[in-house]
Every structure is written in structure tokens, then in C-alpha cells.
Scaffold this active site. Structure first.
Site, mmCIF file in Angstrom:
data_model
loop_
_atom_site.group_PDB
_atom_site.id
_atom_site.type_symbol
_atom_site.label_atom_id
_atom_site.label_comp_id
_atom_site.label_asym_id
_atom_site.label_seq_id
_atom_site.Cartn_x
_atom_site.Cartn_y
_atom_site.Cartn_z
ATOM 1 C CD GLU A 5 -3.137 -2.376 7.284
ATOM 2 O OE1 GLU A 5 -2.070 -2.662 6.748
ATOM 3 O OE2 GLU A 5 -3.735 -1.311 7.087
ATOM 4 C CG ASN B 108 -1.699 1.242 1.414
ATOM 5 O OD1 ASN B 108 -1.761 2.068 0.503
ATOM 6 N ND2 ASN B 108 -2.318 1.405 2.577
ATOM 7 C CD1 TRP B 109 3.211 1.102 -3.109
ATOM 8 C CD2 TRP B 109 3.016 2.378 -4.957
ATOM 9 N NE1 TRP B 109 3.755 0.402 -4.156
ATOM 10 C CE2 TRP B 109 3.647 1.159 -5.306
ATOM 11 C CE3 TRP B 109 2.790 3.327 -5.951
ATOM 12 C CZ2 TRP B 109 4.051 0.880 -6.617
ATOM 13 C CZ3 TRP B 109 3.193 3.053 -7.245
ATOM 14 C CH2 TRP B 109 3.821 1.841 -7.578
ATOM 15 C CE LYS B 110 0.039 3.216 4.851
ATOM 16 N NZ LYS B 110 0.168 3.303 6.297
ATOM 17 C CB SER C 154 5.831 -1.809 11.721
ATOM 18 O OG SER C 154 5.435 -0.485 12.020
ATOM 19 C CD GLU D 197 -2.722 5.468 6.866
ATOM 20 O OE1 GLU D 197 -2.674 5.525 5.620
ATOM 21 O OE2 GLU D 197 -1.841 4.898 7.546
ATOM 22 C CG HIS E 106 -5.596 1.912 5.267
ATOM 23 N ND1 HIS E 106 -5.123 2.828 6.182
ATOM 24 C CD2 HIS E 106 -4.601 1.021 5.067
ATOM 25 C CE1 HIS E 106 -3.871 2.495 6.503
ATOM 26 N NE2 HIS E 106 -3.539 1.410 5.849
ATOM 27 N N GLY F 266 3.120 -1.125 4.181
ATOM 28 C CA GLY F 266 3.104 0.297 3.849
ATOM 29 C C GLY F 266 4.491 0.772 3.461
ATOM 30 N N GLY F 267 5.145 1.446 4.397
ATOM 31 C CA GLY F 267 6.439 2.079 4.122
ATOM 32 C C GLY F 267 7.447 1.192 3.399
ATOM 33 N N GLY G 104 3.155 2.332 10.712
ATOM 34 C CA GLY G 104 4.125 3.413 10.512
ATOM 35 C C GLY G 104 4.853 3.815 11.784
HETATM 36 O O1 13P Z 1 -0.971 0.779 6.831
HETATM 37 C C1 13P Z 1 -0.227 -0.091 6.441
HETATM 38 C C2 13P Z 1 -0.492 -0.830 5.202
HETATM 39 O O2 13P Z 1 -1.783 -0.590 4.737
HETATM 40 C C3 13P Z 1 1.000 -0.430 7.189
HETATM 41 O O3 13P Z 1 1.893 0.597 7.034
HETATM 42 P P1 13P Z 1 3.421 0.421 7.559
HETATM 43 O O4 13P Z 1 3.912 -0.882 6.969
HETATM 44 O O5 13P Z 1 4.134 1.618 7.031
HETATM 45 O O6 13P Z 1 3.350 0.359 9.054
#
Ligand code: 13P
Length: 274
Positions: free
Chosen positions: A182, A18-20, A228, A112, A110, A249-250, A188
Site C-alpha cells: 500500500e 479495511n473499514w478503518k 484508492s 496508519e 497498516h 479502504g473507502g 485515500g
Molecule cells: O488503506 C487502504 C486499505 O487498507 C486503502 O484505502 P483507500 O482504498 O481508501 O485508498
């Protein structure tokens, strides 16, 4: 995809990035191309482990052109969709458009989106219906915040989100459903739920699906962990019997790191913390 081996369900692991709101449309092409080459060099078998990326909307056309032009086996999807198909919904994106761009999956709910955009279980239920209407695999995200975890209500909270988003849907409609657990406190932050936490919640999600539908249905649904995930902790997280993959994510923005995560079968952990 789920197959049966000796009467036992084998769920194909899914590693999704997930690149956000990162990576513009030019960078997206370079990233996906490099990812494909790296996986190719590593002899990656997509039938064993499925790979998906979730770029921002504006990147999808470029990713589609690359994936179809180079016949890549990487799947891609969107990070959100509208519950509506068309009309006066400024800024929203229809599932019909995503389907036309070759998306096969879509993230729904998600944390967010829930937190920043105030998306409710009711709206997410409508978005899930929209995804199904357009033949997109819903990757439904659920998970608790730190306060809920500290109060010990994480399982009930997460299962209520699951039930809310699936309300009124039948097992027949949900054959491709993917659920991503999640925990918000692990996103993050570098804090990762322990392998036991990921397994506990994945098993609880599967038990809830069995209760709502049937054990047979629940056995086919893939449950991912997100929060993470890194190459150094992925193997132990995915060792849980009910954990079928990761939503990253990251670390998905770094091709070398993401391809190491995808090759989780080939290495062992060097540490649990992210
Ligand atoms: O929200 C995430 C994937 O959708 C997880 O993000 P991180 O891997 O950056 O913690």
C-alpha cells in the site's frame, strides 16, 4: 489458499475491505448482510475469489453472529492486535480474543498504524509472531510514502519493511502469509499506483520472499495492492501476474461498489484514476 494446476501455483485472489474507523456495530451487520446478498445475487464463487472484511474491534462480535448464524462465506478479521496475549495493556486487544471471535485474519503494520501510532518494524515483528501464535493469518502491510517514492527508494524501503516484520520467522510458520503493498501516497487520495507500479512492487516482494525463503514458498504467498482501488481501476491492477488481490479502504464501505470490485473478473476498467 493456494492450489497447484499442471505444476503451476494458482493463488486464489483475495479482495479485502479495511473499514478503518468507520461503521458502528449496528451498521456493520447491515453492511455485511447486504454484501452477502449482493454477492449471492451476482452468483459469486468464493472458491474463486476470497472475500474478507476488517471491521473495527467493536463490530466483530456482531459480524461473527451474522456470519455464523447465516453461514456466510465472508471471512473477517481485525485491523490490529497486541503483541501480548493478556495482562496490563490498557486498550490493547489480544490475538486470543480475536481467534475466539472467529477472526481468521489480522492486518499488521497498516501505514496508519505505523504513522499515527509510531509502530516500528520490531513491534510489527512481535505482532506477527502473536498472530501466528493464535492461528491468525497475518496480512502484513508495507509501502512507501511520497518522499521515498520521489527519491526513487520505494523498492528498497518497502522490502526493508517486509524483511523487518518477518525477521526470524520460518517459511513453515508463514504458510498463510498475505502481504499487502500500500503506497501511502495512494491511500485515500484518489491517486492510484499504475498497474505497472503495483506489478513492479508485487514482483519485487515475491523475489525478496524467494531470496529469504525459497521460490516455492514465494510462489504461494498472496500479494495484494491497496490504495484508492475502485471498480473502475481494479481489473487493470489485478491483471499484473504478481498482484493477487486488493486491500480496499473507502470503496469497501459502499456495498455496491465493493461487490463490483469483488467481481473484477467480470468487467474491464473505465479509467485508472481513483
Ligand atoms: O488503506 C487502504 C486499505 O487498507 C486503502 O484505502 P483507500 O482504498 O481508501 O485508498
Amino acid at each position: 489458499m493456494t492450489t497447484q494446476k499442471n505444476g503451476v501455483f494458482v493463488r486464489r485472489p483475495l479482495i479485502a475491505g479495511n473499514w478503518k474507523m468507520n461503521i458502528d456495530h449496528m451498521e456493520a451487520i447491515a453492511l455485511v448482510q447486504k454484501l452477502a446478498w449482493t454477492l449471492n445475487d451476482a452468483g459469486h464463487d468464493y472458491d474463486r475469489v476470497q472475500v474478507s472484511v476488517f471491521p473495527p474491534f467493536t463490530d466483530l462480535r456482531g459480524v461473527q453472529t451474522l456470519v455464523t448464524g447465516d453461514k456466510l462465506s465472508i471471512d473477517y478479521g481485525a485491523q490490529d492486535l497486541s503483541d501480548q496475549d493478556s495482562g496490563a495493556y490498557t486498550g490493547d486487544i489480544s490475538g486470543a480474543f480475536l481467534k475466539k471471535l472467529g477472526c481468521t485474519q489480522v492486518l499488521i503494520g497498516h501505514s496508519e498504524r505505523r504513522e499515527v501510532h509510531g509502530e516500528t518494524d520490531e513491534l510489527l515483528n512481535a505482532k506477527l509472531v502473536a498472530a501466528l501464535r493464535h492461528g491468525l493469518t497475518p496480512v502484513l502491510c508495507v509501502g512507501e510514502g511520497l518522499d521515498v517514492r520521489e527519491a526513487g527508494n520505494h523498492v528498497a524501503h518497502t522490502l526493508a519493511q517486509l524483511e523487518g516484520a518477518l525477521a526470524g520467522r520460518s517459511a513453515e510458520e508463514l504458510t498463510e502469509l498475505v502481504v499487502a503493498y500500500e503506497p501511502v501516497w495512494a491511500i485515500g487520495t484518489g491517486k492510484v499506483a499504475g498497474p505497472e507500479d503495483a506489478q513492479e512492487m508485487s514482483a519485487a516482494i515475491r523475489a525478496k520472499l524467494a531470496e529469504l525463503y525459497s521460490q516455492e514458498f514465494a510462489d504461494t504467498v498472496r500479494v495484494l495492492y491497496g490504495g484508492s482501488v475502485k471498480s473502475k481501476n481494479v481489473a487493470s491492477i489485478l491483471a499484473g501476474a504478481d498482484v493477487d488481490g486488493a486491500l480496499v479502504g473507502g470503496a469497501s464501505l459502499d456495498t455496491d461498489e465493493f461487490s463490483k470490485i469483488i467481481s473484477f473478473e467480470k468487467h474491464t476498467d473505465t479509467g485508472v484514476q481513483g
